[in-house]
Write an enzyme that holds these catalytic residues in place. Structure first.
Site, short mmCIF file in Angstrom:
data_model
loop_
_atom_site.label_atom_id
_atom_site.label_comp_id
_atom_site.label_asym_id
_atom_site.label_seq_id
_atom_site.Cartn_x
_atom_site.Cartn_y
_atom_site.Cartn_z
N GLN B 238 0.82 -1.20 0.00
CA GLN B 238 0.00 0.00 0.00
C GLN B 238 0.86 1.26 0.00
O GLN B 238 0.33 2.37 -0.07
CB GLN B 238 -0.91 0.01 1.24
CG GLN B 238 -1.89 -1.15 1.29
CD GLN B 238 -2.78 -1.15 2.52
OE1 GLN B 238 -2.85 -2.15 3.22
NE2 GLN B 238 -3.47 -0.05 2.81
N ARG B 385 -8.17 -0.74 8.55
CA ARG B 385 -9.23 0.11 8.02
C ARG B 385 -9.52 1.28 8.94
O ARG B 385 -10.67 1.60 9.25
CB ARG B 385 -10.49 -0.72 7.75
CG ARG B 385 -11.26 -0.16 6.57
CD ARG B 385 -12.30 -1.08 5.99
NE ARG B 385 -12.94 -0.39 4.88
CZ ARG B 385 -13.51 -0.98 3.84
NH1 ARG B 385 -13.53 -2.27 3.75
NH2 ARG B 385 -14.06 -0.26 2.89
N CYS B 386 -8.45 1.90 9.42
CA CYS B 386 -8.61 3.11 10.23
C CYS B 386 -7.28 3.85 10.27
O CYS B 386 -6.26 3.32 9.90
CB CYS B 386 -9.09 2.80 11.63
SG CYS B 386 -7.80 2.34 12.80
N GLU B 758 -12.87 4.18 5.59
CA GLU B 758 -12.76 3.51 6.89
C GLU B 758 -13.90 3.86 7.83
O GLU B 758 -14.13 3.17 8.81
CB GLU B 758 -11.42 3.83 7.52
CG GLU B 758 -11.23 5.30 7.81
CD GLU B 758 -9.82 5.61 8.30
OE1 GLU B 758 -8.88 5.11 7.70
OE2 GLU B 758 -9.70 6.33 9.29
#
Lengths: 163, 804
Positions: B238, B385-386, B758
């Protein structure tokens, strides 16, 4: 370990190949046939990213041996479109935003393709059950379900037009 | 009455498919035809395959590694251990959180499935055979799994490599198993609020360890060219630019000769930000052997050894007035980071953005402390996801507000409304010192309550509670969260000292098509589509002829990558500002061509026209051509720009989520009857893609709240590292989602966009817990630990005496 000759039709093309008896179908497709559409997500039959069509049934190619496919017909995502014409399930996934990262998509498409032949006019719950062997981490399934229903409607329309 | 809009303008605008259009995704054509290009699809001539020998035990000294049997296997080329990496000084590597991690276990293993050796072979089957044949003898050591036990004075020392080091990356270490303590807020002020408040509540809120589990595992193909001295690595990352920097620092190869390519990535969710030993080993193997080396992790390896998330033990406390106005907040956390602190966290925030833990509420005094601890578990502490721990922060504040409401007998919607930061208070500086850019919470709450008929639901619930024969317990969960995304301003965020800006380079070709190269990389977010939409609107070029390229460090400008919903808030702004540079130059060219002053021109969708004369204009297509053959005197030819955007602040999207559950009193099974999610992410670029991301985030939230766990036995064995044991919901159990939105633009973002992906994950998890606990609230239950599996809920039914 000695190799074994298998005869198999992949996306309509007859092949004769020598494979190790332990070769998995997914590896045969990816490494020997250079078809990288089907993906490996778990190697335990749980995620369904490797789903292909084998003699008219959905199978998880990560837990199927290539030698078991001797004399069989295999259809992968690469064989789904007829020339430039997308199959209805491919069109459905595009139109209804049925994919994000795209990793589960080939398996989802192959399962949906077979499912709609088993059940051409499914309810939403039947679609959910029908794709229950395929995992997706991005879409929350809602749009995949819509995509399959789109394809169902389209296929039935095509059939009616042909009749 | 407004003047009617010229249909020609509408047509031109629609043809551009710009901002706000639910444009179908450009990237889908390849994915639906099996033509994606993921790392495992990469093949190179002469490519070898690598597999990893992993430790079966959690804590042990390595007595002996015997490679001889493995090397006899046909096809096996090499077996590498830490001893082989030592001369190259590559047996340890820096982590993105200021710690170091063993690339291959150096005399000792620290967690089950740690990398001990690698086997390189001619094909993947031979590599797997080799792994089986490597003999490793272990001398087992006492295992520490509980972070509280790890901090006991006589606890075994886990990281002997840190012996004598009292300074960590983020300050003093007060125990050999202590990583850092990070504090924020004003403790004295918070303590004072608690000393005088009429009401206080306190609860231990445990957020269990979970795994992001993208469907594609991690992997790479490393190829070192010894003649050119160049290293090319295809990698599931990523953050490819950060990987390049780290690889260069580690290997000594100049960064300009290291090329990292993130091709199509099959989901990331934070799991693919970090740098794993497998990547480094494949790179080393390629350098040593002079051939391309592929390593693709299997699912068991992925769940067991790559970055997990959460594992926070949070003591939350709220002080309030008797009518529910919050006066103070204290949060004290023990964070289990596993054997190495190997998450990707900004240097200045080892505990991440924990500072959003005052939530959507105007809390005058707050203090929070997070203590990071080593245990014998896989390394990490990834922000799944945060943004760097927002999920935990939102979970603790929303749980505590529910607990306060319950204690005071105030409805959970009412207590939230009472404490909301009001619209006129924005920009709002929280007690932790963060400036919330914009928000308007009350209309969002009102909209949700009306949409679901909240009052009606409460009436139904009361009737069911009054009926002893009702076969189900009904629960209503409600959460009003604020997120902090768009990491981030360099003054506050950096990874390894590199500021968290992002970048965009746009080139307009003579014929009027465009190419944009980005520092981010999509893992399914649809960047090729949304980024093109931004350029289409800014520059009047149709989306379909705008090409977006990302993920190749040899062509893309430096950027920190895609995670923490930072692509739109940071890279999206870079695109807008690069476009505006081009726009400004295009105006000069248009003025020159039309022989008028720049101020005599109006911009209209895709053209500059002379004010008051619709017949005299130059379209962007005309201007693009002119830029390459009749640029005004003194102006450089060409039409391109690059922009590095360092955001002035984070962005603060928010949302209100409501969930209705029915719990079977016989089986403990929880049925999600309704889930209504309202998100406000500011300006919406592609509503279809936003909705899709919300569905996905909600589903991952459902998985975490209702079924995911990573249990360990006393010896540190992970009990459940296949998809047979680790819960990923299928279409059958996944609830149906209802989505809604309001729009409160960010005042400091060029487009007003805030980021969204998110939010549904961060917001939904406490909503599920809120609903499940609410089903038991009338029985005096305040809190229940996730996941709310049927067995766990059934235990609560038994304990509360209401099981059928």
């Amino acid at each position: 370990m000695g190799k074994q000759i298998i005869n198999v039709s992949v996306n309509g093309k007859r092949l004769e190949k020598a494979v190790e008896p332990r070769t998995l179908l997914i590896h045969f497709l990816r490494e020997e046939c250079h078809l990288t559409g089907a993906h490996i997500g778990c190697e335990t039959s749980h995620c369904g990213a490797c789903t292909v069509d084998l003699d008219g049934e959905s199978v998880k190619s990560c837990t199927h041996l290539a030698v078991q496919c001797d004399g069989s017909e295999v259809l992968t995502v690469e064989g789904l479109a007829k020339g430039p014409l997308l199959h209805a399930v491919q069109e459905g996934f595009y139109k209804e935003h049925g994919l994000q990262c795209g990793f589960c998509t080939p398996g989802m498409l192959m399962r949906s393709y077979r499912f709609l032949q088993e059940n051409p006019n499914p309810s939403e719950d039947e679609v959910r059950a029908g794709i229950g062997g395929n995992l997706c981490r991005c879409t929350g399934y809602q749009n995949i379900v819509k995509a399959v229903l789109y394809a169902a409607a389209k296929l039935q329309q095509t059939e009616r037009a042909a009749a | 009455m407004n003047a009617p809009i010229d249909p020609k303008l509408l047509e031109r605008s629609a043809a551009l498919q710009g901002l706000g259009d639910s444009r179908l995704r450009k990237e889908d054509a390849r994915f639906i035809q099996g033509k994606g290009n993921y790392v495992d699809d990469i093949k190179m001539p002469g490519m070898l395959h690598m597999a990893i020998v992993r430790s079966p035990v959690a804590h042990a000294r390595i007595k002996r590694i015997d490679k001889s049997e493995a090397l006899k296997i046909p096809g096996v080329i090499a077996v590498l251990t830490a001893e082989d990496l030592k001369p190259l000084k590559l047996h340890w590597m820096p982590t993105l959180a200021g710690d170091v991690q063993a690339v291959l276990a150096d005399e000792k293993v620290h967690f089950q499935m740690q990398e001990v050796a690698v086997v390189v072979a001619e094909d993947r089957y031979a590599a797997a055979d080799g792994v089986e044949a490597v003999i490793v003898e272990y001398d087992e050591l006492p295992v520490v799994l509980d972070p509280f036990a790890a901090l006991e004075p006589d606890a075994p020392v886990l990281r002997e490599d840190l012996a004598g080091k009292t300074e960590g990356a983020h300050g003093k270490r007060d125990h050999p198993n202590h990583i850092f303590t990070w504090e924020a807020g004003d403790k004295a002020a918070a303590d004072a609020a608690f000393d005088t408040a009429p009401v206080t509540v306190k609860e231990r809120i445990f957020y269990p360890r979970v795994h992001p589990c993208p469907l594609e595992t991690c992997g790479c193909v490393a190829s070192f060219d010894p003649i050119r001295g160049e290293l090319t690595t295809y990698i599931t990352s990523q953050a490819p630019h950060v990987v390049r920097t780290v690889v260069s620092l580690l290997s000594g190869i100049p960064e300009s000769k290291v090329r990292i390519v993130s091709p199509d990535i099959g989901g990331g969710f934070g799991n693919k930000v970090g740098i794993y030993p497998g990547y480094v080993c494949a790179i080393v193997a390629s350098i040593v052997l002079g051939k391309p080396v592929k390593w693709i992790e299997d699912r068991i390896e992925n769940i067991s050894s790559t970055a997990f998330a959460r594992d926070y033990h949070m003591d939350g406390e709220i002080a309030a007035t008797a009518d529910g106005k919050i006066l103070g907040l204290r949060v004290n956390v023990i964070a289990d980071h596993g054997a190495f602190d190997a998450c990707a966290d900004p240097t200045k925030y080892p505990a991440g953005m924990f500072h959003i833990c005052s939530g959507s509420y105007d809390i005058p005094a707050a203090w929070c402390s997070v203590k990071g601890v080593y245990t014998n578990k896989a390394p990490g502490g990834v922000s799944y996801r945060c943004s760097f721990r927002v999920t935990e922060a939102v979970y603790v504040i929303e749980r505590m507000v529910d607990i306060l409401a319950q204690k005071l007998g105030i409805d959970k919607a009412e207590i939230r409304a009472k404490n909301f930061i009001r619209k006129e208070q924005f920009p709002y500086t929280s007690a932790f010192g963060f400036e919330y850019d914009s928000g308007d919470y009350q209309p969002a709450l009102d909209k949700v309550l009306a949409a679901v008929d909240y009052k009606g639901l409460r009436v139904e619930q009361a009737a069911k509670r009054a009926d002893p024969n009702c076969p189900t317990l009904m629960g209503i969960g409600l959460v009003a969260f604020t997120e902090v995304v768009g990491a981030g301003p360099s003054k506050m965020c950096d990874i390894l000292g590199v500021g968290m800006f992002d970048s965009c380079e746009i080139r307009i070709h003579p014929t009027g098509s465009a190419i944009a190269r980005m520092g981010t990389i999509s893992q399914g977010q649809g960047h090729q589509t949304t980024y093109a939409q931004i350029i289409a609107t800014e520059l009047g070029i149709p989306s379909e002829i705008i090409q977006i390229e990302e993920g190749d460090t040899s062509t893309a400008p430096y950027g920190l990558g895609t995670y923490g919903s930072r692509s739109t808030p940071v890279a999206g702004a870079a695109i807008a500002l690069a476009s505006r540079k081009i726009h400004a130059k295009a105006r000069k060219i248009a003025a020159h061509l039309l022989e008028v002053g720049e101020n005599d021109l109006d911009w209209e969708i895709d053209r500059f026209k002379v004010k008051g004369d619709d017949t005299r204009f130059k379209s962007m297509k005309d201007i693009a051509w002119a830029a390459y053959h009749q640029a005004p005197p003194g102006l450089e030819p060409g039409l391109e720009a690059v922009h590095y955007y360092d955001p002035p602040n984070f962005t603060f999207p928010f949302g209100v989520y409501l969930c209705v559950v029915d719990i079977d009193r016989g089986t403990g099974e929880t049925k999600v009857r309704r889930f209504y999610a309202l998100d406000d992410c500011g300006t919406r670029i592609n509503p279809m893609i936003i909705e899709g991301q919300i569905h996905g985030g909600l589903t991952e939230g459902y998985a975490v709240a209702m079924g995911q766990q990573m249990p360990f036995d006393a010896q540190g064995n992970l009990l459940g590292n296949t998809l047979m044991d680790y819960f990923l919901p299928t279409a059958v159990e996944t609830p149906k989602w209802e989505t809604d939105f309001t729009v409160t633009p960010s005042p400091h973002h060029p487009l007003g966009a805030k980021g969204v992906a998110e939010s549904p994950h961060v917001g939904s998890i406490p909503t599920f817990t809120s609903a499940v606990v609410d089903a038991f609230a009338h029985l005096g239950v305040k809190h229940m630990v996730m996941p709310h599996s049927a067995y766990r809920v059934w235990q609560q039914l038994k304990e509360s005496g209401v099981a059928l």
